[in-house]
Design an enzyme around this catalytic site. Structure first.
Site, short mmCIF file in Angstrom:
data_model
loop_
_atom_site.label_atom_id
_atom_site.label_comp_id
_atom_site.label_asym_id
_atom_site.label_seq_id
_atom_site.Cartn_x
_atom_site.Cartn_y
_atom_site.Cartn_z
CB SER A 155 45.14 42.99 28.57
OG SER A 155 43.77 42.88 28.88
CE1 TYR A 180 45.76 39.25 31.78
CE2 TYR A 180 43.81 40.54 31.24
CZ TYR A 180 44.92 39.81 30.83
OH TYR A 180 45.18 39.63 29.51
#
Length: 193
Positions: A155, A180
């Site tokens: 990501s 995250y």
């Protein structure tokens, strides 16, 4: 038994009901490969979209129980199992059953993850479970089954406060600003190690 065929490979594809996973599965199947698709079909994103995508793949997903392998009515070389990757026994069992039918997996494409920066503040345990434990189980499966190739999605969140644009894989990623991002960076480091 679907078995190995000329030129085709056996793929394990996690996150198969997601947007990217759906298109990857279709492309692989259209190229003549065999695919075991795995997805928890959790409700972070609407399950209607995930079920519709699986429906297009020939899988009747609504009400599908965890752990049951379903054969596609549209693609004879596509199998799907609803499961959580953090359930190591279920994951390894599903892959072992698939390998018994098709031969050993040639590749794993791991697109599964608990996504979302803001939600990681509300439910951090979901990120540790899915993105750390689940990914560790993918790595361990590769090691145990000697699967030669793994592709996984990270990501841009790993870059955190990095102000350089566009990002590059050569940029430092030592200061993610969300759990995250930290879990996805941890996945990168675990894969590297």
């Amino acid at each position: 038994m679907i078995g190995r065929h000329a030129g085709g490979m056996n793929y394990i594809l996690t996150g198969a009901a997601g947007f990217i996973g759906f298109y990857v599965a279709r492309k692989l199947l259209d190229q003549g490969h065999s695919v075991l698709g795995l997805d928890s079909i959790n409700d972070y994103y609407t399950t209607t979209l995930k079920n519709d995508r699986l429906g297009e793949m020939g899988i009747d997903a609504p009400g599908l129980p965890f752990g049951k392998t379903v054969v596609s009515s549209r693609y004879p070389r596509f199998r799907f199992v609803k499961l959580n990757l953090e359930d190591r026994d279920a994951f390894e069992g599903a892959v072992a059953a698939y390998a018994a039918e098709t031969g050993p997996p040639d590749r794993i494409i791991n697109l599964a993850a608990q996504a979302g920066v803001r939600y990681s503040l509300e439910n951090p345990a979901a990120y540790i479970s899915s993105n750390i434990t689940g990914f560790l189980n993918v790595l361990e499966l590769c090691r145990k089954m000697r699967i030669p190739h793994l592709v996984f999605a990270s990501s841009s969140s790993v870059y955190g406060l990095n102000s350089k644009r566009p990002f590059s894989v050569h940029d430092t990623a030592d200061h993610p600003v969300s759990l995250y991002g930290a879990t996805k960076r941890a996945d990168e480091l675990m894969a590297h190690a």
